[in-house]
Design an enzyme around this catalytic site. Structure first.
Site, PDB file in Angstrom:
ATOM      1  N   GLU A   1     -13.657   9.441 -12.387  1.00 25.72           N
ATOM      2  CA  GLU A   1     -13.777  10.516 -13.368  1.00 25.72           C
ATOM      3  C   GLU A   1     -12.939  10.186 -14.594  1.00 25.72           C
ATOM      4  O   GLU A   1     -12.167   9.230 -14.602  1.00 25.72           O
ATOM      5  CB  GLU A   1     -13.283  11.846 -12.781  1.00 25.72           C
ATOM      6  CG  GLU A   1     -13.973  12.305 -11.515  1.00 25.72           C
ATOM      7  CD  GLU A   1     -13.345  13.566 -10.961  1.00 25.72           C
ATOM      8  OE1 GLU A   1     -12.796  14.360 -11.755  1.00 25.72           O
ATOM      9  OE2 GLU A   1     -13.373  13.749  -9.735  1.00 25.72           O
TER      10      GLU A   1
ATOM     11  N   SER B   1       0.843  -1.203   0.000  1.00 32.07           N
ATOM     12  CA  SER B   1       0.000   0.000   0.000  1.00 32.07           C
ATOM     13  C   SER B   1       0.881   1.257   0.000  1.00 32.07           C
ATOM     14  O   SER B   1       1.576   1.518  -0.962  1.00 32.07           O
ATOM     15  CB  SER B   1      -0.966  -0.039   1.179  1.00 32.07           C
ATOM     16  OG  SER B   1      -1.949   0.960   1.072  1.00 32.07           O
TER      17      SER B   1
ATOM     18  N   HIS C   1      -4.122  -0.711  -4.545  1.00 29.05           N
ATOM     19  CA  HIS C   1      -5.576  -0.941  -4.378  1.00 29.05           C
ATOM     20  C   HIS C   1      -6.276  -0.639  -5.713  1.00 29.05           C
ATOM     21  O   HIS C   1      -7.326  -0.002  -5.750  1.00 29.05           O
ATOM     22  CB  HIS C   1      -6.155  -0.043  -3.283  1.00 29.05           C
ATOM     23  CG  HIS C   1      -5.495  -0.171  -1.949  1.00 29.05           C
ATOM     24  ND1 HIS C   1      -5.798  -1.181  -1.063  1.00 29.05           N
ATOM     25  CD2 HIS C   1      -4.539   0.590  -1.347  1.00 29.05           C
ATOM     26  CE1 HIS C   1      -5.061  -1.029   0.045  1.00 29.05           C
ATOM     27  NE2 HIS C   1      -4.290   0.026  -0.109  1.00 29.05           N
TER      28      HIS C   1
END
Length: 279
Positions: free
Chosen positions: A162, A144, A186
């Site tokens: 978007e 991460s 992720h």
């Protein structure tokens, strides 16, 4: 039966190979087979390993550090140490550098990559880590936030959902452990394709790497990597990019990127990131 034996042989080959650097997309399995964490454990020396855990990116470093401490201790590492560093000047203190000196593996946990970068950038701690990785005496893994800091350029934050645009991603300097890569984690789990595309538009000299949760790129030390885990790795290669309007567009306007190459890799796939070819 032959197919099963072949799969088992392949898995044995993958997890027994020493990986100098492992970049993990986050949320790796910590309770069942723990394949990715076990591959790191083996890369660090297995039962002969001395593993240092750096939980500094987390807001709860004691809790996070102890969780990985228990995992690697249960696997049978000879010694596990938590480098619970909370202030930048601690990175130059002998009490931590002496531990790092005997480590055969360092695992960097998740949390806030900007906090982590600001804490260790330019310190003796990160310089020694880089030297030991380069010299082949240390296996380094980051998950991460610990993955995000690996490149020369780093995604510090942003949005999703978007069209690609400059405002979608916050970019800054990373730690340059693998300078060629620009990593997002992720990845499909948080719909970050547009974010990575926006980052690559800003830095078309880098190779975009989007890593899903419980998935890892395990580097071989020769400019190639294996994919380990249950998800996919998305590669955005702008090497043949013909045109982008990044320099001429406003913060919220959509971006155009012409002639990108995109690859989707999963468990066992191999990629040469120096020459940018599938193996």
């Amino acid at each position: 039966m032959l197919e099963l034996k072949s799969r088992l042989a392949q898995r044995s080959m993958i997890t027994s190979t020493r990986y100098p650097v492992m970049i993990i997309g986050g949320a790796e399995d910590k309770t069942n087979e723990c394949d990715i964490l076990r591959a790191f454990f083996e890369s660090a020396g297995g039962e002969d390993a001395t593993i240092g855990i750096v939980p500094s990116a987390s807001r709860e470093p004691s809790i996070v550090g102890d969780r990985y401490f228990q995992i690697f201790q249960k696997m049978g590492a000879r010694q596990v140490q938590i480098l619970d560093i909370r202030q930048r000047d601690e990175c130059d203190e002998p009490r931590w550098l002496d531990i790092l000196d005997v480590c055969s593996g360092v695992f960097v946990t998740g949390g806030d990559q900007l906090r982590l970068r600001d804490l260790i950038e330019g310190t003796r701690l990160i310089e020694i880590i880089k030297q030991k990785v380069k010299g082949g005496s240390l296996a380094l893994a980051g998950t991460s936030a610990g993955a995000a800091i690996m490149g020369e350029k780093m995604i510090a934050g942003g949005s999703s959902g978007e069209s690609p645009n400059p405002a979608l991603v916050d970019l800054t300097n990373g730690l340059g452990i693998v300078p060629e890569l620009l990593v997002d984690q992720h990845f499909h789990n948080r719909n970050r394709m547009a974010r990575l595309l926006s980052a690559i538009a800003a830095h078309p000299d880098k190779l975009g790497i989007g890593i899903d949760e419980d998935t890892c790129i395990a580097m071989m030390g020769d400019g190639t990597f294996h994919v380990l885990g249950k998800g996919t790795v998305t590669i955005v290669d702008p090497g043949s990019l013909l045109q982008t309007n990044y320099a001429d567009t406003s913060e919220s306007d959509p971006l155009s990127l012409h002639n990108l190459r995109v690859h989707i890799l999963n468990q066992g796939d191999r990629y040469d990131f120096k020459n940018r070819v599938i193996l």
